[in-house]
Design a protein around this motif. Structure first.
Motif, PDB file in Angstrom:
ATOM      1  N   GLY A  81      -3.452  52.457  58.201  1.00 45.61           N
ATOM      2  CA  GLY A  81      -2.644  51.630  57.305  1.00 45.61           C
ATOM      3  C   GLY A  81      -2.569  52.225  55.911  1.00 45.61           C
ATOM      4  N   LYS A  82      -3.697  52.715  55.418  1.00 45.91           N
ATOM      5  CA  LYS A  82      -3.737  53.338  54.082  1.00 45.91           C
ATOM      6  C   LYS A  82      -2.793  54.532  54.019  1.00 45.91           C
ATOM      7  CE  LYS A  82      -6.899  55.683  50.935  1.00 45.91           C
ATOM      8  NZ  LYS A  82      -8.284  56.103  50.692  1.00 45.91           N
ATOM      9  N   VAL A  83      -2.827  55.372  55.050  1.00 45.60           N
ATOM     10  CA  VAL A  83      -1.960  56.559  55.053  1.00 45.60           C
ATOM     11  C   VAL A  83      -0.496  56.153  55.208  1.00 45.60           C
ATOM     12  CG1 VAL A  83      -1.450  58.750  56.204  1.00 45.60           C
ATOM     13  CG2 VAL A  83      -3.823  58.066  55.824  1.00 45.60           C
ATOM     14  N   LEU A  84      -0.212  55.122  55.994  1.00 44.14           N
ATOM     15  CA  LEU A  84       1.171  54.638  56.095  1.00 44.14           C
ATOM     16  C   LEU A  84       1.680  54.180  54.721  1.00 44.14           C
ATOM     17  CD1 LEU A  84       1.074  52.717  59.491  1.00 44.14           C
ATOM     18  CD2 LEU A  84       2.669  54.554  58.917  1.00 44.14           C
ATOM     19  N   VAL A  85       0.832  53.475  53.957  1.00 42.37           N
ATOM     20  CA  VAL A  85       1.241  53.035  52.618  1.00 42.37           C
ATOM     21  C   VAL A  85       1.462  54.249  51.717  1.00 42.37           C
ATOM     22  CG1 VAL A  85       0.522  51.786  50.539  1.00 42.37           C
ATOM     23  CG2 VAL A  85       0.176  50.758  52.788  1.00 42.37           C
ATOM     24  N   GLN A  86       0.557  55.205  51.741  1.00 38.01           N
ATOM     25  CA  GLN A  86       0.728  56.412  50.925  1.00 38.01           C
ATOM     26  C   GLN A  86       2.022  57.131  51.280  1.00 38.01           C
ATOM     27  OE1 GLN A  86      -2.983  58.312  51.936  1.00 38.01           O
ATOM     28  NE2 GLN A  86      -4.036  57.472  50.141  1.00 38.01           N
ATOM     29  N   GLU A  87       2.320  57.217  52.556  1.00 40.36           N
ATOM     30  CA  GLU A  87       3.531  57.908  53.007  1.00 40.36           C
ATOM     31  C   GLU A  87       4.800  57.142  52.634  1.00 40.36           C
ATOM     32  OE1 GLU A  87       3.999  61.027  54.389  1.00 40.36           O
ATOM     33  OE2 GLU A  87       1.905  61.270  53.802  1.00 40.36           O
ATOM     34  N   VAL A  88       4.765  55.822  52.701  1.00 41.24           N
ATOM     35  CA  VAL A  88       5.965  55.055  52.350  1.00 41.24           C
ATOM     36  C   VAL A  88       6.208  55.140  50.834  1.00 41.24           C
ATOM     37  CG1 VAL A  88       5.085  52.682  52.009  1.00 41.24           C
ATOM     38  CG2 VAL A  88       7.320  53.039  53.055  1.00 41.24           C
ATOM     39  N   ILE A  89       5.153  55.184  50.034  1.00 41.36           N
ATOM     40  CA  ILE A  89       5.311  55.363  48.581  1.00 41.36           C
ATOM     41  C   ILE A  89       5.886  56.744  48.297  1.00 41.36           C
ATOM     42  CG2 ILE A  89       4.056  55.616  46.400  1.00 41.36           C
ATOM     43  CD1 ILE A  89       2.141  53.377  47.460  1.00 41.36           C
ATOM     44  N   LYS A  90       5.365  57.769  48.964  1.00 42.96           N
ATOM     45  CA  LYS A  90       5.881  59.137  48.802  1.00 42.96           C
ATOM     46  C   LYS A  90       7.358  59.197  49.200  1.00 42.96           C
ATOM     47  CE  LYS A  90       5.301  63.660  50.904  1.00 42.96           C
ATOM     48  NZ  LYS A  90       4.667  64.333  52.032  1.00 42.96           N
ATOM     49  N   ALA A 122       9.538  56.737  49.187  1.00 39.62           N
ATOM     50  CA  ALA A 122      10.325  56.020  48.168  1.00 39.62           C
ATOM     51  C   ALA A 122      10.589  56.919  46.966  1.00 39.62           C
ATOM     52  CB  ALA A 122       9.598  54.744  47.751  1.00 39.62           C
ATOM     53  N   ARG A 123       9.578  57.643  46.540  1.00 37.96           N
ATOM     54  CA  ARG A 123       9.754  58.573  45.402  1.00 37.96           C
ATOM     55  C   ARG A 123      10.770  59.654  45.757  1.00 37.96           C
ATOM     56  NH1 ARG A 123       3.692  58.144  44.305  1.00 37.96           N
ATOM     57  NH2 ARG A 123       3.646  56.938  42.363  1.00 37.96           N
ATOM     58  N   GLU A 124      10.638  60.221  46.961  1.00 38.83           N
ATOM     59  CA  GLU A 124      11.558  61.284  47.387  1.00 38.83           C
ATOM     60  C   GLU A 124      13.000  60.787  47.451  1.00 38.83           C
ATOM     61  OE1 GLU A 124       9.801  62.463  51.114  1.00 38.83           O
ATOM     62  OE2 GLU A 124       8.309  63.738  50.121  1.00 38.83           O
ATOM     63  N   LYS A 125      13.197  59.525  47.759  1.00 40.14           N
ATOM     64  CA  LYS A 125      14.546  58.955  47.829  1.00 40.14           C
ATOM     65  C   LYS A 125      15.061  58.546  46.444  1.00 40.14           C
ATOM     66  CE  LYS A 125      14.509  57.431  52.628  1.00 40.14           C
ATOM     67  NZ  LYS A 125      15.728  58.117  53.073  1.00 40.14           N
ATOM     68  N   GLY A 126      14.232  58.704  45.414  1.00 38.36           N
ATOM     69  CA  GLY A 126      14.667  58.452  44.047  1.00 38.36           C
ATOM     70  C   GLY A 126      14.515  57.014  43.570  1.00 38.36           C
ATOM     71  N   TYR A 127      13.796  56.203  44.302  1.00 32.78           N
ATOM     72  CA  TYR A 127      13.559  54.830  43.844  1.00 32.78           C
ATOM     73  C   TYR A 127      12.643  54.846  42.628  1.00 32.78           C
ATOM     74  CZ  TYR A 127      15.693  52.960  48.100  1.00 32.78           C
ATOM     75  OH  TYR A 127      16.571  52.635  49.099  1.00 32.78           O
ATOM     76  N   LYS A 128      12.794  53.838  41.768  1.00 35.45           N
ATOM     77  CA  LYS A 128      11.976  53.713  40.556  1.00 35.45           C
ATOM     78  C   LYS A 128      10.882  52.662  40.703  1.00 35.45           C
ATOM     79  CE  LYS A 128      14.777  56.294  37.912  1.00 35.45           C
ATOM     80  NZ  LYS A 128      14.966  57.504  38.648  1.00 35.45           N
ATOM     81  N   GLU A 129      11.048  51.773  41.686  1.00 39.04           N
ATOM     82  CA  GLU A 129      10.060  50.716  41.905  1.00 39.04           C
ATOM     83  C   GLU A 129      10.019  50.385  43.390  1.00 39.04           C
ATOM     84  OE1 GLU A 129       9.650  47.199  39.170  1.00 39.04           O
ATOM     85  OE2 GLU A 129      10.301  46.113  40.962  1.00 39.04           O
ATOM     86  N   ILE A 130       8.816  50.086  43.880  1.00 44.03           N
ATOM     87  CA  ILE A 130       8.641  49.644  45.254  1.00 44.03           C
ATOM     88  C   ILE A 130       7.937  48.294  45.230  1.00 44.03           C
ATOM     89  CG2 ILE A 130       6.472  50.919  45.569  1.00 44.03           C
ATOM     90  CD1 ILE A 130       7.389  51.440  48.500  1.00 44.03           C
ATOM     91  N   ARG A 131       8.387  47.396  46.072  1.00 42.48           N
ATOM     92  CA  ARG A 131       7.848  46.032  46.110  1.00 42.48           C
ATOM     93  C   ARG A 131       7.313  45.706  47.493  1.00 42.48           C
ATOM     94  NH1 ARG A 131      12.507  42.620  42.838  1.00 42.48           N
ATOM     95  NH2 ARG A 131      12.229  43.724  40.860  1.00 42.48           N
ATOM     96  N   ILE A 132       6.424  44.721  47.497  1.00 46.39           N
ATOM     97  CA  ILE A 132       5.907  44.175  48.752  1.00 46.39           C
ATOM     98  C   ILE A 132       5.526  42.730  48.523  1.00 46.39           C
ATOM     99  CG2 ILE A 132       3.543  44.956  48.306  1.00 46.39           C
ATOM    100  CD1 ILE A 132       3.288  45.255  51.393  1.00 46.39           C
ATOM    101  N   SER A 133       5.661  41.941  49.564  1.00 50.60           N
ATOM    102  CA  SER A 133       5.116  40.583  49.548  1.00 50.60           C
ATOM    103  C   SER A 133       4.062  40.532  50.639  1.00 50.60           C
ATOM    104  CB  SER A 133       6.211  39.542  49.790  1.00 50.60           C
ATOM    105  OG  SER A 133       6.860  39.770  51.019  1.00 50.60           O
ATOM    106  N   ALA A 134       2.988  39.816  50.364  1.00 49.63           N
ATOM    107  CA  ALA A 134       1.886  39.715  51.324  1.00 49.63           C
ATOM    108  C   ALA A 134       1.395  38.275  51.374  1.00 49.63           C
ATOM    109  CB  ALA A 134       0.746  40.646  50.915  1.00 49.63           C
ATOM    110  N   GLU A 135       0.956  37.872  52.539  1.00 47.34           N
ATOM    111  CA  GLU A 135       0.395  36.529  52.684  1.00 47.34           C
ATOM    112  C   GLU A 135      -0.889  36.434  51.867  1.00 47.34           C
ATOM    113  OE1 GLU A 135      -0.012  35.989  56.878  1.00 47.34           O
ATOM    114  OE2 GLU A 135       2.156  35.987  57.193  1.00 47.34           O
ATOM    115  N   ILE A 136      -1.033  35.332  51.142  1.00 45.84           N
ATOM    116  CA  ILE A 136      -2.133  35.164  50.206  1.00 45.84           C
ATOM    117  C   ILE A 136      -3.511  35.327  50.859  1.00 45.84           C
ATOM    118  CG2 ILE A 136      -2.364  32.649  50.356  1.00 45.84           C
ATOM    119  CD1 ILE A 136      -2.440  32.744  47.203  1.00 45.84           C
ATOM    120  N   GLN A 137      -3.619  35.008  52.138  1.00 43.04           N
ATOM    121  CA  GLN A 137      -4.918  35.125  52.819  1.00 43.04           C
ATOM    122  C   GLN A 137      -5.303  36.578  53.123  1.00 43.04           C
ATOM    123  OE1 GLN A 137      -2.279  33.529  54.175  1.00 43.04           O
ATOM    124  NE2 GLN A 137      -2.091  33.962  56.350  1.00 43.04           N
ATOM    125  N   LEU A 138      -4.391  37.514  52.927  1.00 44.73           N
ATOM    126  CA  LEU A 138      -4.693  38.931  53.156  1.00 44.73           C
ATOM    127  C   LEU A 138      -5.339  39.538  51.903  1.00 44.73           C
ATOM    128  CD1 LEU A 138      -1.447  39.999  55.051  1.00 44.73           C
ATOM    129  CD2 LEU A 138      -3.681  39.421  56.032  1.00 44.73           C
TER     130      LEU A 138
END
Length: 175
Positions: A115-124, A126-142
């Motif tokens: 999961g950690k590597v998937l998050v690192q890869e999705v952030i990478k 997003a940067r490669e695609k030129g996005y300036k911000e990445i967002r996520i919503s998560a259930e409060i119990q997580l």
């Protein structure tokens, strides 16, 4: 790690999902994940699975698939423009914000850093695609996952869409 030390190879790989076989694998992972959800969310997930790649379409979106060395699918994460584009395949994007969704790893593979590597890869990605911000919503119990996002630089922010469930935490990372 010194120059003579060799980094052990991961017991899994992560790559963009491009083939019909990859998309079917993600569809199955979504349906597996949906089995642990409330009925309203099952409908959303089932619909999303049926329409893949849908909102995760290239050129502005992406689907990343984690696999075992034998190529068995074990997890995935999706990236899409935010807010949702009416045509996800449009050549020009009208937003610098993206959202990652559906981070999921099969239960028997959790705790291995996938999961950690998937998050690192999705952030990478997003940067490669030129996005300036990445967002996520998560259930409060997580709580553990939310703390991980914060360690990676995500900060809590106000809710960013109407009709959001009250038990969601909204986070964003400037890229």
């Amino acid at each position: 790690m010194s120059a003579t030390q060799v980094r052990p190879q991961r017991p899994y790989s992560i790559s963009p999902a491009r083939s019909l076989k990859d998309i079917d694998a993600i569809r199955n992972l979504i349906l597996t994940y949906s089995q642990s959800q409330v009925p309203k969310q099952i409908l959303v997930l089932t619909s999303e699975a049926a329409s893949l790649p849908g909102r995760y379409s290239l050129p502005h979106g992406e689907m990343l698939l984690a696999r075992t060395p034998e190529q068995a699918p074990i997890g995935w994460v999706g990236l899409r423009p935010f807010p949702e584009m009416s045509d996800p395949q449009a050549p020009v994007r009208d937003t610098d914000i993206c959202q990652f969704k559906r981070l999921f790893v099969l239960e028997e593979y959790r705790g291995k850093g996938i999961g950690k590597v998937l998050v690192q890869e999705v952030i990478k990605t997003a940067r490669e695609k030129g996005y300036k911000e990445i967002r996520i919503s998560a259930e409060i119990q997580l709580e553990r996952e939310i703390e991980s996002y914060k360690r990676w630089g995500f900060v809590e922010r106000e809710k960013y869409f109407e009709g959001a469930e009250p038990d969601l935490v909204f986070l964003a990372l400037r890229l």
